[in-house]
Design a protein around this motif. Structure first.
Motif, PDB file in Angstrom:
ATOM      1  N   GLN A 193       0.722  -1.837  -0.565  1.00 45.58           N
ATOM      2  CA  GLN A 193       0.356  -0.241  -0.078  1.00 45.58           C
ATOM      3  C   GLN A 193       1.259   1.419   0.215  1.00 45.58           C
ATOM      4  OE1 GLN A 193      -2.244  -0.779   3.683  1.00 45.58           O
ATOM      5  NE2 GLN A 193      -4.492  -1.648   2.329  1.00 45.58           N
ATOM      6  N   LEU A 194       2.227   0.919   0.855  1.00 45.71           N
ATOM      7  CA  LEU A 194       2.754   2.445   0.720  1.00 45.71           C
ATOM      8  C   LEU A 194       4.171   2.443  -0.151  1.00 45.71           C
ATOM      9  CD1 LEU A 194       4.424   2.026   4.402  1.00 45.71           C
ATOM     10  CD2 LEU A 194       2.689   3.622   3.097  1.00 45.71           C
ATOM     11  N   LYS A 195       3.873   1.293  -1.322  1.00 42.00           N
ATOM     12  CA  LYS A 195       4.776   1.629  -2.700  1.00 42.00           C
ATOM     13  C   LYS A 195       3.435   2.236  -3.981  1.00 42.00           C
ATOM     14  CE  LYS A 195       5.950  -1.823  -6.338  1.00 42.00           C
ATOM     15  NZ  LYS A 195       6.442  -2.682  -6.548  1.00 42.00           N
ATOM     16  N   ALA A 196       1.858   1.915  -3.122  1.00 44.43           N
ATOM     17  CA  ALA A 196       1.356   2.176  -4.522  1.00 44.43           C
ATOM     18  C   ALA A 196       0.988   3.318  -4.573  1.00 44.43           C
ATOM     19  CB  ALA A 196      -0.109   1.280  -4.420  1.00 44.43           C
ATOM     20  N   ALA A 212       9.970   2.128  14.338  1.00 43.52           N
ATOM     21  CA  ALA A 212      10.708   1.323  13.191  1.00 43.52           C
ATOM     22  C   ALA A 212       9.849   0.607  11.709  1.00 43.52           C
ATOM     23  CB  ALA A 212      12.355   0.414  13.935  1.00 43.52           C
ATOM     24  N   PRO A 213       9.187  -0.126  12.269  1.00 41.94           N
ATOM     25  CA  PRO A 213       8.462  -1.403  11.510  1.00 41.94           C
ATOM     26  C   PRO A 213       7.620  -0.268  10.375  1.00 41.94           C
ATOM     27  CG  PRO A 213       7.489  -1.639  14.111  1.00 41.94           C
ATOM     28  CD  PRO A 213       8.522  -0.626  13.721  1.00 41.94           C
ATOM     29  N   TYR A 214       7.052   0.807  10.491  1.00 43.34           N
ATOM     30  CA  TYR A 214       6.889   1.423   9.855  1.00 43.34           C
ATOM     31  C   TYR A 214       7.634   2.393   9.051  1.00 43.34           C
ATOM     32  CZ  TYR A 214       4.093   6.580   8.054  1.00 43.34           C
ATOM     33  OH  TYR A 214       4.003   6.978   6.985  1.00 43.34           O
ATOM     34  N   MET A 215       9.214   2.434   9.314  1.00 42.32           N
ATOM     35  CA  MET A 215      10.007   3.300   8.365  1.00 42.32           C
ATOM     36  C   MET A 215      10.980   2.045   7.519  1.00 42.32           C
ATOM     37  SD  MET A 215      12.137   5.950  10.712  1.00 42.32           S
ATOM     38  CE  MET A 215      12.542   4.574  12.053  1.00 42.32           C
ATOM     39  N   LYS A 216      10.498   1.162   7.922  1.00 41.52           N
ATOM     40  CA  LYS A 216      11.596  -0.448   7.767  1.00 41.52           C
ATOM     41  C   LYS A 216      10.304  -0.660   6.146  1.00 41.52           C
ATOM     42  CE  LYS A 216      12.296  -5.197   7.743  1.00 41.52           C
ATOM     43  NZ  LYS A 216      12.934  -6.334   8.473  1.00 41.52           N
ATOM     44  N   SER A 217       8.957  -0.226   6.004  1.00 44.49           N
ATOM     45  CA  SER A 217       8.082  -0.722   5.518  1.00 44.49           C
ATOM     46  C   SER A 217       8.454   0.197   3.875  1.00 44.49           C
ATOM     47  CB  SER A 217       6.547  -0.957   6.069  1.00 44.49           C
ATOM     48  OG  SER A 217       6.511  -1.141   6.777  1.00 44.49           O
ATOM     49  N   LEU A 222      10.398   2.223  -1.290  1.00 48.56           N
ATOM     50  CA  LEU A 222      10.916   3.449  -2.041  1.00 48.56           C
ATOM     51  C   LEU A 222      11.797   2.622  -2.575  1.00 48.56           C
ATOM     52  CD1 LEU A 222      11.148   5.875   0.443  1.00 48.56           C
ATOM     53  CD2 LEU A 222       9.412   6.092  -1.302  1.00 48.56           C
ATOM     54  N   ARG A 223      12.544   1.316  -1.832  1.00 50.97           N
ATOM     55  CA  ARG A 223      13.866   0.438  -3.277  1.00 50.97           C
ATOM     56  C   ARG A 223      13.017   0.249  -4.321  1.00 50.97           C
ATOM     57  NH1 ARG A 223      17.592  -1.661   1.916  1.00 50.97           N
ATOM     58  NH2 ARG A 223      17.979   0.804   3.288  1.00 50.97           N
ATOM     59  N   PHE A 227      13.328   4.383  -6.020  1.00 51.15           N
ATOM     60  CA  PHE A 227      13.786   5.387  -6.085  1.00 51.15           C
ATOM     61  C   PHE A 227      15.178   5.671  -5.133  1.00 51.15           C
ATOM     62  CE2 PHE A 227       9.668   6.542  -5.471  1.00 51.15           C
ATOM     63  CZ  PHE A 227       9.690   7.654  -4.681  1.00 51.15           C
ATOM     64  N   PRO A 228      15.928   6.240  -5.816  1.00 41.85           N
ATOM     65  CA  PRO A 228      17.247   6.768  -5.284  1.00 41.85           C
ATOM     66  C   PRO A 228      17.643   6.877  -4.374  1.00 41.85           C
ATOM     67  CG  PRO A 228      17.018   8.731  -6.515  1.00 41.85           C
ATOM     68  CD  PRO A 228      15.778   7.586  -6.539  1.00 41.85           C
ATOM     69  N   ARG A 229      19.451   6.265  -3.432  1.00 40.74           N
ATOM     70  CA  ARG A 229      19.994   6.883  -2.056  1.00 40.74           C
ATOM     71  C   ARG A 229      19.697   8.210  -1.690  1.00 40.74           C
ATOM     72  NH1 ARG A 229      19.145   7.490   1.600  1.00 40.74           N
ATOM     73  NH2 ARG A 229      20.201   6.421   4.276  1.00 40.74           N
ATOM     74  N   GLU A 230      20.171   9.123  -2.629  1.00 42.16           N
ATOM     75  CA  GLU A 230      19.927  10.484  -2.592  1.00 42.16           C
ATOM     76  C   GLU A 230      18.481  10.909  -1.994  1.00 42.16           C
ATOM     77  OE1 GLU A 230      20.425  10.278  -6.591  1.00 42.16           O
ATOM     78  OE2 GLU A 230      21.310   9.023  -4.815  1.00 42.16           O
ATOM     79  N   ARG A 231      17.422  10.452  -2.930  1.00 41.03           N
ATOM     80  CA  ARG A 231      16.438  11.483  -2.654  1.00 41.03           C
ATOM     81  C   ARG A 231      15.283   9.893  -1.549  1.00 41.03           C
ATOM     82  NH1 ARG A 231      13.164  11.078  -6.235  1.00 41.03           N
ATOM     83  NH2 ARG A 231      13.580  10.029  -8.106  1.00 41.03           N
ATOM     84  N   ARG A 232      16.190   9.181  -0.406  1.00 37.08           N
ATOM     85  CA  ARG A 232      15.404   8.779   0.132  1.00 37.08           C
ATOM     86  C   ARG A 232      15.940   8.760   2.115  1.00 37.08           C
ATOM     87  NH1 ARG A 232      16.627   3.703   0.708  1.00 37.08           N
ATOM     88  NH2 ARG A 232      17.739   3.007  -1.428  1.00 37.08           N
TER      89      ARG A 232
END
Length: 266
Positions: A193-196, A212-217, A222-223, A227-232
């Motif tokens: 859902q986050l990806k969409a 932490a679980p939210y940030m991991k998801s 984004l990966r 999304f390039p690393r410099e924009r995450r």
């Protein structure tokens, strides 16, 4: 944020207001004397390290993100949510009041946009909204890009800054989109859902702060979208080891300084 402790100058700031945001979150408003303006110049998304008296022999030093904007001329604001096992957050909520003082280190952190004119995709979870609000306020005031906020909470009563987000959305309908996700209604947001959601904004710079679980998801979503690393960007605090305020700064000193001006009649 690094675990390395480097002793730097700390400062005693007066508490001018304590604002109840929700049933378990509050904002502490700190005044900065004019002579300390340079030391407390900050970027949106940075944090303060605060000294809190402890019930043990060790000082409780905790990092709390600034929710204010450095460009509106207002006081410093740190927004804090009670946690069940959080000594410092509960001490602040139970004891701090206007007229008290807090010893703090100058603003720090790198969770801040490099360019306020960039389009920003901001993910917040619970009290992780604090630096997100600082970034939102500042980018709307000083930048030109579009801002999309995805804000996840347990339920409607847990939404910090609900009225502020509504106000900003009305004032900037062409630049700001705020999407509220409530676990009580929609369940926890899944990675898919986050990806969409993020796929609609694949050219934006993404920032995320929350549990932490939210940030991991969010990170994995984004990966998957390349999304390039410099924009995450993610904000992540670690437990402080030792006393960043210096060996000469004790629990007794912290306890005295918080209310010293009340007791001294100043």
């Amino acid at each position: 944020m690094s675990q390395q402790i480097v002793e730097i100058d700390s400062y005693l700031l007066p508490v001018v207001e304590v604002v109840e945001e929700t049933r378990d979150a509050l904002t502490v408003v700190l005044s900065v004397p004019e002579e300390l303006a340079d030391q407390f110049d900050y970027k949106p998304g940075q944090f303060l390290t605060i000294a809190v008296p402890s019930d043990t022999h060790e000082l409780a030093a905790r990092c709390y993100s600034l929710s204010s904007s450095p460009h509106d001329g207002g006081p410093l604001r740190v927004t804090i949510k009670r946690t069940a096992e959080g000594y410092a957050s509960n001490w602040i909520a139970d004891n701090l009041k206007p007229g008290h003082h807090l010893r703090v280190l100058p603003p720090a952190g790198i969770f801040s946009p490099k360019d306020l004119d960039d389009d920003l995709l901001l993910f917040a979870g619970g009290s992780g909204v604090t630096p997100i609000m600082s970034i939102t306020r500042t980018a709307l005031s000083e930048g030109t890009g579009k801002i999309v906020v995805f804000y996840a909470n347990r339920d409607e009563k847990s939404v910090i800054f609900r009225d502020e987000f509504n106000r900003l959305s009305v004032e900037h309908p062409d630049r700001l989109i705020v999407v509220h996700w409530l676990e009580s209604v929609q369940g926890l947001p899944t990675q898919d859902q986050l990806k969409a959601f993020a796929a609609q904004y694949s050219t934006f710079d993404a920032f995320c702060c929350g549990p932490a679980p939210y940030m991991k998801s969010v990170s994995l979503a984004l990966r998957e979208l390349d999304f390039p690393r410099e924009r995450r960007h993610q904000e992540k605090f670690v437990s402080l080891g030792g006393n960043p305020f210096g060996d000469g700064f004790s629990v007794d000193t912290a306890e005295y300084e918080v209310g010293a001006y009340d007791r001294d009649g100043a």
